[in-house]
Design a protein around this motif. Structure first.
Motif, PDB file in Angstrom:
ATOM      1  N   ILE A   1     126.801 -34.920 -44.945  1.00 56.10           N
ATOM      2  CA  ILE A   1     126.018 -34.647 -46.146  1.00 56.10           C
ATOM      3  C   ILE A   1     125.378 -33.265 -45.996  1.00 56.10           C
ATOM      4  CG2 ILE A   1     123.974 -35.846 -45.234  1.00 56.10           C
ATOM      5  CD1 ILE A   1     123.489 -36.850 -48.140  1.00 56.10           C
ATOM      6  N   VAL A   2     125.321 -32.534 -47.115  1.00 58.00           N
ATOM      7  CA  VAL A   2     124.730 -31.190 -47.118  1.00 58.00           C
ATOM      8  C   VAL A   2     123.384 -31.260 -47.819  1.00 58.00           C
ATOM      9  CG1 VAL A   2     124.989 -28.814 -47.950  1.00 58.00           C
ATOM     10  CG2 VAL A   2     126.994 -30.069 -47.121  1.00 58.00           C
ATOM     11  N   ASP A   3     122.359 -30.668 -47.206  1.00 61.93           N
ATOM     12  CA  ASP A   3     121.045 -30.605 -47.864  1.00 61.93           C
ATOM     13  C   ASP A   3     120.268 -29.413 -47.308  1.00 61.93           C
ATOM     14  OD1 ASP A   3     118.944 -31.255 -49.538  1.00 61.93           O
ATOM     15  OD2 ASP A   3     118.803 -33.340 -48.869  1.00 61.93           O
ATOM     16  N   SER A   4     119.155 -29.144 -47.947  1.00 63.37           N
ATOM     17  CA  SER A   4     118.337 -27.992 -47.575  1.00 63.37           C
ATOM     18  C   SER A   4     117.502 -28.294 -46.328  1.00 63.37           C
ATOM     19  CB  SER A   4     117.427 -27.645 -48.756  1.00 63.37           C
ATOM     20  OG  SER A   4     116.608 -26.563 -48.421  1.00 63.37           O
TER      21      SER A   4
ATOM     22  N   PRO B   1     109.570 -19.446 -40.506  1.00 56.16           N
ATOM     23  CA  PRO B   1     108.731 -19.796 -41.655  1.00 56.16           C
ATOM     24  C   PRO B   1     109.241 -19.192 -42.955  1.00 56.16           C
ATOM     25  CG  PRO B   1     107.469 -18.594 -39.961  1.00 56.16           C
ATOM     26  CD  PRO B   1     108.854 -18.759 -39.445  1.00 56.16           C
ATOM     27  N   GLY B   2     109.306 -20.025 -43.987  1.00 60.25           N
ATOM     28  CA  GLY B   2     109.703 -19.545 -45.309  1.00 60.25           C
ATOM     29  C   GLY B   2     111.195 -19.413 -45.518  1.00 60.25           C
ATOM     30  N   VAL B   3     111.984 -19.707 -44.475  1.00 58.31           N
ATOM     31  CA  VAL B   3     113.442 -19.567 -44.583  1.00 58.31           C
ATOM     32  C   VAL B   3     114.061 -20.954 -44.765  1.00 58.31           C
ATOM     33  CG1 VAL B   3     115.544 -18.783 -43.404  1.00 58.31           C
ATOM     34  CG2 VAL B   3     113.396 -17.531 -43.092  1.00 58.31           C
ATOM     35  N   TYR B   4     114.960 -21.049 -45.736  1.00 54.82           N
ATOM     36  CA  TYR B   4     115.635 -22.324 -46.002  1.00 54.82           C
ATOM     37  C   TYR B   4     117.127 -22.082 -46.153  1.00 54.82           C
ATOM     38  CZ  TYR B   4     110.897 -23.821 -46.748  1.00 54.82           C
ATOM     39  OH  TYR B   4     109.568 -24.072 -46.538  1.00 54.82           O
TER      40      TYR B   4
ATOM     41  N   THR C   1     117.869 -18.724 -48.096  1.00 56.74           N
ATOM     42  CA  THR C   1     116.880 -18.040 -48.924  1.00 56.74           C
ATOM     43  C   THR C   1     115.610 -17.840 -48.104  1.00 56.74           C
ATOM     44  OG1 THR C   1     116.005 -20.135 -49.763  1.00 56.74           O
ATOM     45  CG2 THR C   1     117.699 -19.069 -51.086  1.00 56.74           C
ATOM     46  N   ALA C   2     114.914 -16.770 -48.381  1.00 58.75           N
ATOM     47  CA  ALA C   2     113.638 -16.511 -47.721  1.00 58.75           C
ATOM     48  C   ALA C   2     112.597 -16.263 -48.793  1.00 58.75           C
ATOM     49  CB  ALA C   2     113.755 -15.305 -46.799  1.00 58.75           C
ATOM     50  N   GLU C   3     111.448 -16.908 -48.626  1.00 65.79           N
ATOM     51  CA  GLU C   3     110.363 -16.688 -49.586  1.00 65.79           C
ATOM     52  C   GLU C   3     109.897 -15.255 -49.462  1.00 65.79           C
ATOM     53  OE1 GLU C   3     107.404 -19.515 -48.490  1.00 65.79           O
ATOM     54  OE2 GLU C   3     108.516 -21.194 -49.333  1.00 65.79           O
TER      55      GLU C   3
END
Ligand code: CO
Length: 158
Positions: free
Chosen positions: A82-85, A92-95, A148-150
């Motif tokens: 399964i793929v998820d975030s 920190p802040g990286v997903y 993605t990075a905030e």
């Protein structure tokens, strides 16, 4: 209890293969409590010992229902994918999106040296796999897609 410093991306301790824990004692239990306090303070759902600079095979996980103190974990079964975030206290802040097994069975010792196992799915299964990866120096960022990075806001830069 005490807050520990979280090692961030680029710290060589995050790339180490961690040593098995051979002595489960008061000192280790204090360390697990400190890891847990550090994890809760940063609103994490899991933390691995190398993330606080100690390359031993110990993790703490709490996805909201129960805290697990997990020593010398071994993933003995993986079912489905399964793929998820995912994120990480060391990034920190990286997903990013990571493919993981959907269900896992993990065998381990608890904070008193008792043999235990968890059969997990959902966020708990994902978190266990992420933290066990840390013990072998594997970081989610190496396999994540659509990272993605905030963006830092103005006040962070001042
Ligand atoms: Co992590």
């Amino acid at each position: 209890m005490a807050l520990l410093e979280i090692k961030k991306a680029g710290d060589p301790v995050l790339k180490k293969i961690c040593a098995p824990v051979d002595k489960i004692d008061k000192r280790l239990r204090k360390f697990l409590d400190d890891m847990a306090e550090t994890m809760y303070k940063h609103e994490g759902v899991g933390i691995a010992a190398p993330q606080v600079g100690i390359p031993i095979r110990a993790i703490v996980v709490d996805v909201g229902k129960k805290r697990f103190d997990i020593i010398n974990p071994v993933i003995t079964e993986r079912v489905g994918t399964i793929v998820d975030s995912e994120g990480c206290l060391s990034f920190p802040g990286v997903y990013g999106e990571v493919e993981r097994a959907e269900k896992v069975r993990v065998e381990y010792m608890n904070r008193y040296g008792k043999r235990k196992f968890i059969e997990a799915e959902g966020l708990l299964a994902r978190c266990l796999q992420h933290e066990v990866d840390h013990l072998d120096g594997h970081l989610f960022i190496e396999v994540a897609k659509n990272i993605t990075a905030e963006k830092k806001n103005r006040s962070d830069n001042e």
